[in-house]
Structures are given as C-alpha cells and as structure tokens.
Scaffold this motif. Structure first.
Motif, PDB file in Angstrom:
ATOM      1  N   ASP A 127       0.547  -1.443   0.440  1.00 22.52           N
ATOM      2  CA  ASP A 127      -0.259   0.371   0.021  1.00 22.52           C
ATOM      3  C   ASP A 127       0.972   0.998   0.039  1.00 22.52           C
ATOM      4  O   ASP A 127       1.241   1.280   0.820  1.00 22.52           O
ATOM      5  CB  ASP A 127      -0.943   0.174   1.374  1.00 22.52           C
ATOM      6  N   PRO A 128       1.141   1.635  -1.525  1.00 28.37           N
ATOM      7  CA  PRO A 128       1.985   2.639  -1.221  1.00 28.37           C
ATOM      8  C   PRO A 128       1.616   4.277  -0.242  1.00 28.37           C
ATOM      9  O   PRO A 128       2.269   5.132  -0.109  1.00 28.37           O
ATOM     10  CB  PRO A 128       1.777   3.387  -2.653  1.00 28.37           C
ATOM     11  N   PHE A 129      -0.098   4.327   0.285  1.00 22.09           N
ATOM     12  CA  PHE A 129      -0.556   5.445   1.017  1.00 22.09           C
ATOM     13  C   PHE A 129      -0.017   4.865   2.318  1.00 22.09           C
ATOM     14  O   PHE A 129      -0.032   6.103   3.158  1.00 22.09           O
ATOM     15  CB  PHE A 129      -2.200   5.847   0.866  1.00 22.09           C
ATOM     16  N   ALA A 151       9.977  10.481  -2.038  1.00 22.72           N
ATOM     17  CA  ALA A 151       8.513   9.938  -1.734  1.00 22.72           C
ATOM     18  C   ALA A 151       8.008  10.030  -0.280  1.00 22.72           C
ATOM     19  O   ALA A 151       6.549  10.595  -0.530  1.00 22.72           O
ATOM     20  CB  ALA A 151       8.271   8.671  -2.546  1.00 22.72           C
ATOM     21  N   SER A 152       8.416  10.034   0.939  1.00 18.39           N
ATOM     22  CA  SER A 152       8.243  10.505   2.135  1.00 18.39           C
ATOM     23  C   SER A 152       7.642  11.359   2.467  1.00 18.39           C
ATOM     24  O   SER A 152       6.943  11.259   3.799  1.00 18.39           O
ATOM     25  CB  SER A 152       9.392   9.247   2.740  1.00 18.39           C
ATOM     26  N   VAL A 153       8.407  11.948   2.444  1.00 16.41           N
ATOM     27  CA  VAL A 153       8.431  14.351   2.500  1.00 16.41           C
ATOM     28  C   VAL A 153       6.713  14.335   2.306  1.00 16.41           C
ATOM     29  O   VAL A 153       6.140  14.863   3.747  1.00 16.41           O
ATOM     30  CB  VAL A 153       8.670  14.754   1.983  1.00 16.41           C
ATOM     31  N   ASP A 154       6.158  14.452   1.352  1.00 20.80           N
ATOM     32  CA  ASP A 154       4.263  14.891   1.518  1.00 20.80           C
ATOM     33  C   ASP A 154       4.038  14.265   2.606  1.00 20.80           C
ATOM     34  O   ASP A 154       3.343  14.300   3.180  1.00 20.80           O
ATOM     35  CB  ASP A 154       3.957  15.074  -0.069  1.00 20.80           C
ATOM     36  N   PRO A 155       3.404  12.906   2.458  1.00 14.72           N
ATOM     37  CA  PRO A 155       2.626  11.848   3.152  1.00 14.72           C
ATOM     38  C   PRO A 155       3.149  12.328   5.258  1.00 14.72           C
ATOM     39  O   PRO A 155       2.209  13.102   5.165  1.00 14.72           O
ATOM     40  CB  PRO A 155       2.748  10.702   3.540  1.00 14.72           C
ATOM     41  N   LEU A 156       4.086  12.542   5.131  1.00 14.94           N
ATOM     42  CA  LEU A 156       4.461  13.060   6.331  1.00 14.94           C
ATOM     43  C   LEU A 156       3.820  14.278   6.781  1.00 14.94           C
ATOM     44  O   LEU A 156       3.352  14.826   7.851  1.00 14.94           O
ATOM     45  CB  LEU A 156       6.083  13.405   6.792  1.00 14.94           C
ATOM     46  N   ASN A 419      -4.164  10.574  -1.341  1.00 14.33           N
ATOM     47  CA  ASN A 419      -2.964  10.912  -2.353  1.00 14.33           C
ATOM     48  C   ASN A 419      -2.570  11.949  -1.349  1.00 14.33           C
ATOM     49  O   ASN A 419      -3.431  12.640  -1.779  1.00 14.33           O
ATOM     50  CB  ASN A 419      -3.037  11.075  -3.628  1.00 14.33           C
ATOM     51  N   ALA A 420      -0.919  12.330  -0.897  1.00 13.73           N
ATOM     52  CA  ALA A 420      -0.176  13.199  -0.156  1.00 13.73           C
ATOM     53  C   ALA A 420      -1.028  14.737  -1.476  1.00 13.73           C
ATOM     54  O   ALA A 420      -0.605  16.111  -0.120  1.00 13.73           O
ATOM     55  CB  ALA A 420       0.888  13.054   0.692  1.00 13.73           C
TER      56      ALA A 420
END
Length: 433
Positions: A127-129, A151-156, A419-420
């Motif tokens: 799950d990429p989310f 890719a981890s920055v926006d979700p964080l 989606n971030a």
C-alpha cells in the motif's frame, strides 16, 4: 474550463509592458552557448556557470526504451480512468523514466519495466499510502533510496498537518543521519562525470536537496526525526553546503556540476534553485545575482531556463513564480515591471491552456493526475490568484476567482484523498485570507 476567462484589471497594459521589455533595449539572451560569467580560479578547473549539459547516452536510451514507456504510460492512464491511479505502477514508471534519462544502465531499466508490467497485471501487496514498518518510509514501490526518501516527505507533511505522528521511526534516513554522512553524500552528488560513470547525478542531487531541506528546515518536520539524529547540526551542514559550496557566487543559482574535458562546468538549474531556497525562512546570500540570472535565462529551455517546449506546465510556472517572489525585494524597478508582465501572461496561459472544459487539469505534461492538480493549484496559490495576501506582484483585483475555486474543488474531491499531493492541493485551494 478551457475557455474560462478571468480578467485582471489592466491585463492588456501588463502584457504590452512585457512585450515592450522583450523587444526594446534588452540583451541578446538567445545565444545560449556563451557563458554568463567566466572567472579565473587558482586551481586547474575553469568554472563556466552557463553550461547546459549534453548527455552522451540519453538520446540512445530514450530511443531504445521509448516505445515501451509510451505503451506502459497509456496502460496506466487507461487504468486510472477505469479504477483510479495505480500508484505503485506510477512509482515504478517514474523510476524507469529516471533511469532512462539519467543513466545508461540498460539492465536496471529492463528490470523496472518488467516490474511495471507485473504490477499492472497483478498489483503488488504494497500500500503506497501506508508507512513501511520496515524502515518508516513511504513510496514502497521505489527501489532507489533517494526516491523513497523524497516520496516520504509529502505524506509526513500531511500527517503532521492532521496533528498526527508517524507510526514507525523514520529509520530510512540512516544513510544521512549525521553531518558527516550528509556532507559526504551531497559532495558525491554535486559533480557528475558522465563518460566515466554513465550516471548523471542531477536528479538524485535535486531530490536529495528537496527532501532533506524540508525535513531539516521545516520545524514541524524536523521534530519528527529520530531523537538520535543531531538535527540542528545536520541543518547547519545542509545550509553550509548550499550557501558556501553549491551556490554559484557569480550567478546566485544552484545546479549540478559536470566534468567536461578536465574542467568543472556549473549549471544554472531553475528546479534545484527553487528547492535550495524554498524551505528556509531567511534569504540565502547573493539574491541580487540570483534575480539578474533569473531574467537572463528567460528564453532557455527548462530546467536551465523558463521555456517549456511549447506546452503548458504549471510545475515550471510554479518554480518561476516562487523564485520571483523570493527575489522581489532584491529586484530593480525595471525587473519588477517585467515580473508583473511575465506573471500576468503565465496566469492567463495557465487558465486558458492547462484547465479543461470540465474544470480538471490537463495531465499531459505529468506522470499522474495528482501531479497535475498539485502543481496547477500550487501555481495559482503562489501568485495569489485566490488570496490577495499572496499577490506580491500586483495590487490589481482578479475578477471572480471563487467560481474557479469551486470548480477545481469539485474536481479535487473526486480524486483519491489518501494521495498526499491531492491533500496538499486541497489544503492550498481551501486556504483563505
């Protein structure tokens, strides 16, 4: 919304001013091979800040893998229309595209293309989310460390915006978890020797600066980093690298450096410069030089100028608008007039070319619909289309921005809210003075 007409008061005057600036008394900026600045140094390298690199393998790699990439991109677009964005497949496509454009690693490309076909046939159990329990990262379908980190920055950021903390420690930062490791990695990435290594470090350098600048310079994100990391010392290391090593003292810009015939040649890279200054509160040094260079590269092709090959691209426009905002206090009166004319044209172009009749953004220049929405909304927000407080470049009123806000909001609500990039676009669109 393709024909959506928004009137800026005195728009014709601003455009006319812009045209005048282009045709009367300006330097000839069309000779892109001539360096902006040459300066002697006490070492044997001769720095040429205006260099535009030519890859010895990019054309061949695109010729070899281009048909497969176009076929797979069409399959992803079709899947998006059928059942929503296949995020894992899109991440693999992005990595394959990066390998094709920045390396001559044929085996790595073939491996990622095989992964992409398998992901389209049977979506992997990733799950990429969701944050990875293994290393605390997001972007689980990327293989390269820097792509997973970026890719981890926006979700964080979205997690922090919601008042939550990451479930797992951010152990994916282990490769850069000390000032010494960080400095060594940045120095290794700054200079590329394409014929010797077969790798152009530009993309990795750009995304490494982008991700780490946000993680280290934005206090709310820095507070989420592992307690074992000396965050303040690492932030100082990154800022010292940017200001005293990587920034070109003559042009004020940042960019990748290349070894060419025994010389180091520097580039003026709009994207890397955007990321080098965007996440810090104070201005970096040499902002006057940066403002001068920003206008001098106006007619050159992105990322070494503003020109986007005849297509609309709100991502590029967003970069330019942010740099104009940051450079505004350091501009001459003439440069401010020209900035206003340029931004007027860019806003009109975005409204009439990048937005479809139903209020959706044209996805053609992007890897995904989420990118199209994020950069479209971000550009309009950066220029203050919806918020007068952000309209740094003109006191003029915009006619009926709320109708466009409502249409875009309706379209954004149809997208995957996990989606971030969609979440960030919604947050910017909903912000009010």
């Amino acid at each position: 919304m393709k024909r959506h007409i928004v009137l800026l008061t005195a728009i014709s005057i601003a455009i006319a001013a812009g045209i005048t600036m282009y045709t009367v008394g300006r330097p000839d900026w069309t000779t892109v091979d001539e360096p902006l600045v040459q300066r002697p140094t006490p070492v044997h390298y001769r720095y040429i800040p205006n260099y535009i690199p030519v890859s010895p393998f990019k054309r061949e790699m695109n010729g070899r893998f281009g048909p497969d990439m176009r076929e797979l991109r069409r399959a992803i677009i079709a899947r998006t229309h059928e059942s929503g964005e296949p995020v894992c497949a899109m991440q693999i496509l992005t990595e394959a595209h990066t390998l094709i454009n920045y390396t001559n690693d044929n085996d790595a490309v073939r491996s990622r293309l095989a992964d992409l076909r398998a992901a389209l046939d049977t979506p992997p159990p990733i799950d990429p989310f969701q944050q990875s329990a293994e290393d605390g990262s997001w972007g689980g379908c990327f293989k390269a460390w820097y792509l997973r980190m970026h890719a981890s920055v926006d979700p964080l950021k979205e997690l922090v915006q919601a008042g939550r903390k990451p479930q797992y420690p951010l152990s994916f930062l282990a490769p850069v978890d000390s000032p010494e490791k960080l400095r060594a990695r940045l120095h290794d990435l700054l200079v590329s020797d394409l014929p010797r290594t077969g790798v152009d470090n530009r993309k990795e350098l750009n995304l490494t600066i982008t991700g780490l600048a946000q993680l280290l310079f934005i206090p709310e994100l820095a507070a989420q980093l592992p307690a074992s990391m000396p965050v303040a010392a690492m932030a100082h290391t990154l800022q010292d690298f940017l200001d005293n090593t990587a920034q070109d003292h003559e042009t004020g810009f940042w960019g990748a450096w290349y070894v060419v015939d025994g010389e180091i040649r520097k580039t003026n890279d709009l994207s890397i410069t955007f990321h080098a200054i965007s996440y810090r509160d104070s201005d970096p040094p040499r902002m006057k030089e940066l403002a001068d260079t920003l206008f001098a590269i106006r007619t050159r092709r992105y990322p070494y100028g503003w020109r986007d090959q005849g297509t609309q691209n709100n991502h590029h426009a967003y970069d330019v608008a942010r740099l104009l905002r940051r450079a505004w206090p350091h501009m001459t009166a003439e440069q401010r007039i020209r900035s206003a004319a340029e931004l007027t044209i860019m806003v009109a172009r975005s409204l009439n070319v990048s937005i479809n009749a139903d209020g959706s953004f044209d996805v053609t220049p992007y890897d995904s619909a989420s990118e199209a929405y994020y950069f479209g909304v971000s550009f309009l927000d950066e220029v203050g289309f919806f918020r007068p407080s952000r309209r740094f470049w003109t006191p003029l009123e915009i006619s009926d921005p709320e109708s466009l806000r409502a249409v875009l909001h309706k379209q954004l609500m149809k997208q995957d809210q996990r989606n971030a990039m969609i979440a960030a676009a919604l947050r910017k669109l909903e912000a009010r003075d």
